[in-house]
Design a protein around this motif. Structure first.
Motif, PDB file in Angstrom:
ATOM      1  N   ARG A  39      11.165   6.405   2.087  1.00 42.37           N
ATOM      2  CA  ARG A  39      11.682   7.114   3.253  1.00 42.37           C
ATOM      3  C   ARG A  39      10.774   8.296   3.587  1.00 42.37           C
ATOM      4  O   ARG A  39      10.376   8.500   4.735  1.00 42.37           O
ATOM      5  N   ASP A  40      10.422   9.075   2.584  1.00 41.31           N
ATOM      6  CA  ASP A  40       9.535  10.216   2.816  1.00 41.31           C
ATOM      7  C   ASP A  40       8.186   9.762   3.366  1.00 41.31           C
ATOM      8  O   ASP A  40       7.659  10.322   4.333  1.00 41.31           O
ATOM      9  N   ILE A  41       7.609   8.765   2.707  1.00 39.48           N
ATOM     10  CA  ILE A  41       6.261   8.322   3.091  1.00 39.48           C
ATOM     11  C   ILE A  41       6.268   7.758   4.512  1.00 39.48           C
ATOM     12  O   ILE A  41       5.396   8.076   5.332  1.00 39.48           O
TER      13      ILE A  41
ATOM     14  N   TYR B 142       3.247   9.200  -5.096  1.00 33.86           N
ATOM     15  CA  TYR B 142       4.387  10.084  -4.840  1.00 33.86           C
ATOM     16  C   TYR B 142       4.977  10.629  -6.141  1.00 33.86           C
ATOM     17  O   TYR B 142       5.096  11.839  -6.331  1.00 33.86           O
ATOM     18  N   PHE B 143       5.320   9.737  -7.061  1.00 34.95           N
ATOM     19  CA  PHE B 143       5.979  10.195  -8.289  1.00 34.95           C
ATOM     20  C   PHE B 143       4.987  10.804  -9.267  1.00 34.95           C
ATOM     21  O   PHE B 143       5.308  11.742  -9.988  1.00 34.95           O
ATOM     22  N   GLY B 144       3.772  10.269  -9.299  1.00 30.90           N
ATOM     23  CA  GLY B 144       2.772  10.858 -10.184  1.00 30.90           C
ATOM     24  C   GLY B 144       2.495  12.298  -9.804  1.00 30.90           C
ATOM     25  O   GLY B 144       2.463  13.194 -10.654  1.00 30.90           O
TER      26      GLY B 144
ATOM     27  N   SER C  64       0.839  -1.192   0.000  1.00 30.78           N
ATOM     28  CA  SER C  64       0.000   0.000   0.000  1.00 30.78           C
ATOM     29  C   SER C  64       0.885   1.256   0.000  1.00 30.78           C
ATOM     30  O   SER C  64       1.615   1.493  -0.957  1.00 30.78           O
ATOM     31  N   ALA C  65       0.847   2.009   1.079  1.00 33.74           N
ATOM     32  CA  ALA C  65       1.587   3.284   1.086  1.00 33.74           C
ATOM     33  C   ALA C  65       3.085   3.088   0.872  1.00 33.74           C
ATOM     34  O   ALA C  65       3.758   3.952   0.289  1.00 33.74           O
ATOM     35  N   LEU C  66       3.640   1.960   1.337  1.00 30.51           N
ATOM     36  CA  LEU C  66       5.076   1.724   1.178  1.00 30.51           C
ATOM     37  C   LEU C  66       5.391   0.882  -0.052  1.00 30.51           C
ATOM     38  O   LEU C  66       6.547   0.519  -0.287  1.00 30.51           O
TER      39      LEU C  66
ATOM     40  N   GLY D 206       8.304   8.478   6.865  1.00 33.50           N
ATOM     41  CA  GLY D 206       8.490   9.616   7.759  1.00 33.50           C
ATOM     42  C   GLY D 206       7.182  10.362   7.997  1.00 33.50           C
ATOM     43  O   GLY D 206       6.824  10.686   9.137  1.00 33.50           O
ATOM     44  N   TRP D 207       6.443  10.616   6.932  1.00 37.37           N
ATOM     45  CA  TRP D 207       5.174  11.331   7.068  1.00 37.37           C
ATOM     46  C   TRP D 207       4.181  10.516   7.900  1.00 37.37           C
ATOM     47  O   TRP D 207       3.387  11.070   8.657  1.00 37.37           O
ATOM     48  N   MET D 208       4.233   9.202   7.763  1.00 38.76           N
ATOM     49  CA  MET D 208       3.317   8.363   8.544  1.00 38.76           C
ATOM     50  C   MET D 208       3.690   8.430  10.024  1.00 38.76           C
ATOM     51  O   MET D 208       2.827   8.541  10.893  1.00 38.76           O
ATOM     52  N   ARG D 209       4.988   8.369  10.306  1.00 40.57           N
ATOM     53  CA  ARG D 209       5.448   8.472  11.689  1.00 40.57           C
ATOM     54  C   ARG D 209       5.035   9.793  12.311  1.00 40.57           C
ATOM     55  O   ARG D 209       4.651   9.862  13.476  1.00 40.57           O
ATOM     56  N   GLU D 210       5.114  10.860  11.510  1.00 44.82           N
ATOM     57  CA  GLU D 210       4.759  12.186  12.022  1.00 44.82           C
ATOM     58  C   GLU D 210       3.251  12.403  12.076  1.00 44.82           C
ATOM     59  O   GLU D 210       2.784  13.488  12.444  1.00 44.82           O
ATOM     60  N   GLY D 211       2.479  11.420  11.647  1.00 42.23           N
ATOM     61  CA  GLY D 211       1.028  11.545  11.676  1.00 42.23           C
ATOM     62  C   GLY D 211       0.464  12.423  10.574  1.00 42.23           C
ATOM     63  O   GLY D 211      -0.699  12.826  10.611  1.00 42.23           O
TER      64      GLY D 211
END
Lengths: 334, 334
Positions: free
Chosen positions: B290-292, B136-138, B126-128, B294-299
């Motif tokens: 890595r970005d995704i 992300y790239f689109g 899914s997200a990862l 990170g964003w998930m960790r940060e909520g």
């Protein structure tokens, strides 16, 4: 030139479908003397362009529509009769949006001077004017052709298309033109040096594209829209560029525009389809004119003007663009 | 997991219109032992994606179609049972194109290892996984949104769309989602933080776009095609970017694809419409993950998985994508 009267075509109604004479009012007024910042121009040549059809429609576009009752918008070239603007003097040759009229009183800032000793005047409305700028920036800045690539252009015997194919060749590409009729196709290959041409009136475009673009299409420069756009989309390469410059097959529709059913070829091929309007490149016109004039001097690029005579023939002459009758750049000698 | 049998769906015929159970053969074979360079994987989760419908059609696309009689292609995740490939050992969790089957024997080079201690396994599909990479790239590489711009995404409650809107917000854009039904729209706004959402099933999309995109549309991320693509094209801004990621409204057509009749808005607005295929960005997946993560960790970013149970339900579960029933990323637990 009679400077005491201004013969002019005004937009009388918004056309339904194909343009007709009755969509305009032809009348004669007294020319308006210029106010401060304005010049009065004796109009000698008018550029007739497919885009004019769009300007006649209501609704938001890249420039406002011509208002009902207003002189029909057109690019033109003429000689300054009277000037109330610094930098412009009687006798100067100028080009700009002069409108379909014999005497134009316009803001000087919307005009620019040209040097008629450099080229025949009609050329400043053709290869050295917006037509040339459109071909140059549409192909080079939007299409981004690379040497060895295959460039297909529709409306190829039209003013812009003929230049696009020749510039593609100059840039080391294979140039394939699509045009209507054997005479136009012969002209593209024999006179303009296109690698090959497809006559969409008598040949099956998909089969001919396969034959003439064995490595697929890298750049498709679209002047026509409709079925030919779809046929080309079906044969584009990975990362192809489709330049949307016009859609002359659709301009006089009374039915909705036909969208390109093969647009998902953009997805499969990670390709892009991008519109272009020449005015965006105004700050680079000089660069383009220098290149084009140089190529013409070197015999690498030819321009053909199809010059009709008499402002009173304007509606019928304009129609030649849409019936596919014209050959080269259509210009009206006022 | 029963490792002595491989339950699998093979493509039995090319679907006409909507996918049906009879388009597949469900059968049980003995798993094939791995040869050199191969691994045998016990498949745990399968990613169900709109793109699968395209893989079932004959004809040239960005990857070859699934052949008749072949195991249906699908991305999946599972555990290595037996390895004949260096770098892979029994017990490793791997992801790749495993196919709709319970035991997959595949080339190790087509799989990659994931660390199941970092996230729940379905998240790697899914997200990862490819879903996240596509969003992300689109959005970022093709859509190129700038802070303050308006991003509209269709299929917004789907797997890719939900991430696109959230990433748009993270990048400082206004995010407008188009989805089917009030529940999905509430979810987009209340749970995912979209600025607003349009329910295309009960609201007039053109009017709602005008209301919710008062400054026009700068980026339109299209997952659906059809009328919604046309509605968005009609409201794009100068130099807008239209990302063609999918066209789920058209995949099960038995009639020709509906091309976007408003494509000339690209011309008027000097805008571009560009296709994207996630595989082109493979060398940058790590950066995106890595970005995704990170964003998930940060909520800042949430992912929702819609997990169906039992490989035998595959045809009916897949169909949920096309009937608009699913909510979030559709995953089949084998």
């Amino acid at each position: 030139m009679n400077q005491s009267e201004n013969r002019q075509f005004r937009l009388a109604r918004r056309p339904a479908g194909m343009v007709k004479r009755e969509d305009f009012e032809f009348r004669t007024d007294r020319p308006r003397p210029p106010e401060s910042g304005e010049i009065m121009v004796g109009v000698e040549y008018l550029s007739l362009d497919p885009a004019m059809r769009g300007w006649m429609n209501e609704g938001k576009s890249y420039i406002p529509p011509v208002r009902l009752g207003e002189v029909m918008r057109a690019l033109g070239l003429g000689t300054v009769i009277e000037s109330k603007a610094p930098g412009f003097a009687p006798g100067d040759t100028v080009s700009g949006q002069l409108g379909v009229q014999s005497v134009a009183t316009v803001a000087a800032k919307d005009c620019f001077k040209v040097d008629p000793s450099l080229a025949p005047k009609p050329l400043f409305l053709s290869a050295l004017g917006m037509t040339g700028m459109t071909a140059y920036f549409g192909l080079l800045a939007v299409g981004e052709p690379k040497p060895g690539e295959t460039v297909v252009v529709s409306g190829a015997a039209g003013a812009v298309g003929a230049l696009v194919g020749q510039i593609a060749r100059i840039k080391g590409c294979r140039a394939v033109g699509i045009a209507g009729g054997a005479a136009k196709c012969r002209y593209l290959v024999d006179e303009l040096g296109f690698d090959t041409a497809i006559d969409y009136k008598s040949e099956a475009v998909p089969a001919k594209l396969r034959e003439h673009c064995p490595k697929g299409i890298d750049v498709y420069f679209d002047n026509v829209g409709g079925q030919i756009l779809d046929d080309c989309l079906a044969q584009i390469n990975l990362r192809a560029r489709v330049v949307i410059c016009g859609a002359i097959s659709q301009y006089n529709n009374t039915t909705p525009v036909k969208g390109p059913a093969n647009y998902l070829s953009l997805l499969v091929n990670r390709a892009r389809m991008q519109g272009m309007i020449v005015f965006d490149y105004a700050d680079r016109y000089a660069e383009a004119a220098r290149d084009i004039a140089g190529w013409m001097r070197e015999g690498k690029l030819r321009s053909r003007e199809d010059i009709a005579d008499g402002i009173e023939t304007f509606p019928e002459t304009l129609l030649k663009l849409f019936t596919g009758e014209n050959f080269g750049k259509l210009i009206l000698k006022v």
